[in-house]
Write an enzyme that holds these catalytic residues in place. Sequence first.
Site, mmCIF file in Angstrom:
data_model
loop_
_atom_site.group_PDB
_atom_site.id
_atom_site.type_symbol
_atom_site.label_atom_id
_atom_site.label_comp_id
_atom_site.label_asym_id
_atom_site.label_seq_id
_atom_site.Cartn_x
_atom_site.Cartn_y
_atom_site.Cartn_z
ATOM 1 N N GLU A 1 0.822 -1.215 0.000
ATOM 2 C CA GLU A 1 0.000 0.000 0.000
ATOM 3 C C GLU A 1 0.854 1.263 0.000
ATOM 4 O O GLU A 1 0.542 2.226 -0.694
ATOM 5 C CB GLU A 1 -0.932 0.036 1.229
ATOM 6 C CG GLU A 1 -1.701 1.351 1.253
ATOM 7 C CD GLU A 1 -2.756 1.478 2.330
ATOM 8 O OE1 GLU A 1 -2.743 0.683 3.285
ATOM 9 O OE2 GLU A 1 -3.586 2.393 2.207
ATOM 10 N N ASP B 1 -0.837 -5.050 2.962
ATOM 11 C CA ASP B 1 -1.284 -3.813 3.611
ATOM 12 C C ASP B 1 -0.673 -3.838 5.011
ATOM 13 O O ASP B 1 -1.050 -4.651 5.859
ATOM 14 C CB ASP B 1 -2.820 -3.769 3.694
ATOM 15 C CG ASP B 1 -3.301 -2.372 4.099
ATOM 16 O OD1 ASP B 1 -2.486 -1.604 4.661
ATOM 17 O OD2 ASP B 1 -4.474 -2.058 3.856
ATOM 18 N N ILE C 1 -0.804 -1.725 7.558
ATOM 19 C CA ILE C 1 -1.842 -1.492 8.575
ATOM 20 C C ILE C 1 -3.130 -1.175 7.830
ATOM 21 O O ILE C 1 -3.280 -0.091 7.252
ATOM 22 C CB ILE C 1 -1.510 -0.329 9.539
ATOM 23 C CG1 ILE C 1 -0.180 -0.557 10.257
ATOM 24 C CG2 ILE C 1 -2.646 -0.162 10.560
ATOM 25 C CD1 ILE C 1 0.170 0.522 11.298
ATOM 26 N N ASP C 2 -4.050 -2.121 7.818
ATOM 27 C CA ASP C 2 -5.381 -1.854 7.269
ATOM 28 C C ASP C 2 -6.211 -1.322 8.435
ATOM 29 O O ASP C 2 -6.311 -1.981 9.476
ATOM 30 C CB ASP C 2 -5.985 -3.141 6.705
ATOM 31 C CG ASP C 2 -7.352 -2.881 6.100
ATOM 32 O OD1 ASP C 2 -7.552 -1.791 5.531
ATOM 33 O OD2 ASP C 2 -8.218 -3.755 6.210
ATOM 34 N N THR D 1 -5.834 2.302 9.218
ATOM 35 C CA THR D 1 -4.864 3.262 9.780
ATOM 36 C C THR D 1 -5.540 4.310 10.670
ATOM 37 O O THR D 1 -5.005 4.679 11.717
ATOM 38 C CB THR D 1 -4.082 3.946 8.637
ATOM 39 O OG1 THR D 1 -3.386 2.935 7.911
ATOM 40 C CG2 THR D 1 -3.073 4.944 9.165
ATOM 41 N N ASP E 1 -6.452 -4.214 0.404
ATOM 42 C CA ASP E 1 -7.520 -4.206 1.411
ATOM 43 C C ASP E 1 -8.261 -5.543 1.454
ATOM 44 O O ASP E 1 -8.717 -5.974 2.504
ATOM 45 C CB ASP E 1 -8.574 -3.128 1.100
ATOM 46 C CG ASP E 1 -8.057 -1.704 1.220
ATOM 47 O OD1 ASP E 1 -7.281 -1.434 2.143
ATOM 48 O OD2 ASP E 1 -8.448 -0.853 0.386
HETATM 49 C C1 LIP Z 1 -9.246 1.417 4.731
HETATM 50 C C2 LIP Z 1 -10.220 0.249 4.707
HETATM 51 C C3 LIP Z 1 -11.537 0.742 5.256
HETATM 52 C C4 LIP Z 1 -12.105 1.499 4.130
HETATM 53 C C5 LIP Z 1 -11.211 2.687 3.854
HETATM 54 C C6 LIP Z 1 -9.765 2.278 3.630
HETATM 55 P P1 LIP Z 1 -6.602 1.800 5.092
HETATM 56 O O1 LIP Z 1 -7.904 1.003 4.497
HETATM 57 O O2 LIP Z 1 -9.853 -0.908 5.192
HETATM 58 O O3 LIP Z 1 -12.441 -0.255 5.609
HETATM 59 O O4 LIP Z 1 -13.422 1.850 4.380
HETATM 60 O O5 LIP Z 1 -11.698 3.357 2.741
HETATM 61 O O6 LIP Z 1 -9.550 1.701 2.382
HETATM 62 O O7 LIP Z 1 -6.552 3.086 4.331
HETATM 63 O O8 LIP Z 1 -6.838 2.001 6.543
HETATM 64 O O9 LIP Z 1 -5.477 0.879 4.802
#
Ligand code: LIP
Length: 268
Positions: free
Chosen positions: A69, A85, A87-88, A90, A214
Amino acid sequence: MTARLEAASGYARQAQELILSRISGPDPSLSVTTKTSVTDMVTDVDRAVEKLLVAGIREDFGQDRIVGEEFGDAGGDGPYAWVVDPIDGTTNFIYGFPAFAISIAVRDLSQDTTVCGVVLDVPRDRLYEAARGKGAFVDGKRIQVTTRSRLSESLIATGFGYASEVRKVQGAIFSEIIPLVRDIRRAGAASLDLCMVACGELDGYYESGLWPWDFMAGALIVEEAGGKVTGGLEPSPGSAMTVATNGAVHDELRTLVVSLATGHGARS
Ligand code: LIP
């Protein structure tokens, strides 16, 4: 593939240690910057975790491609690609809201398919793992989707993008779905929404605007837990739409989401 799955779980555990070392207390040194909009944040921890994952993969599987990412595509011309990813979720990580994860998928480029994936739920300390055809597991225990077959009795999750214009449309769709389902959850980490479908904590999930990092690991985990994952109009999940369910409510949710998105002039 076992070697890559085991390695992915090992890298995720190392990444978890790094993340936990930064959230053991209030951290005034956490460096937060923004990406595509003021709502789209990234921290030095996201970058450090991705570097750690890339270093491990480079050392153990030097030929493999890596797509992350934060740093994009990191070389490699072998038949496998790692989609990571660091940290999904963030935003949740920055606030300390307990829903963020490390997500790692391994793709077989010749088959255009995900062969294994892991999602490590950091606050709950749960490791989800799946290899194609081998089932899905959390902390070594097999998991299974729910059997609920009515959308009106289903607990559904969704998420929202970072651009206000996109959010307006997503909100309009949300407002038309909420009267038709048991309830809706928005936890803020797509990989975890998918794992919650896989282990029966949710019956379904939909979201537009996702990136491959994601959803790729979580999508395999849902399928291996007996669920179904598609796009809206497209057969495969993607940035236009991802719909993941226990299978039994899939057609109903997918048809509804597609018709609402079309009605609001959005892609699906
Ligand atoms: C996030 C997702 C979240 C989604 C956000 C974003 P990030 O990923 O997991 O559920 O709604 O739009 O994509 O930016 O925290 O890696």
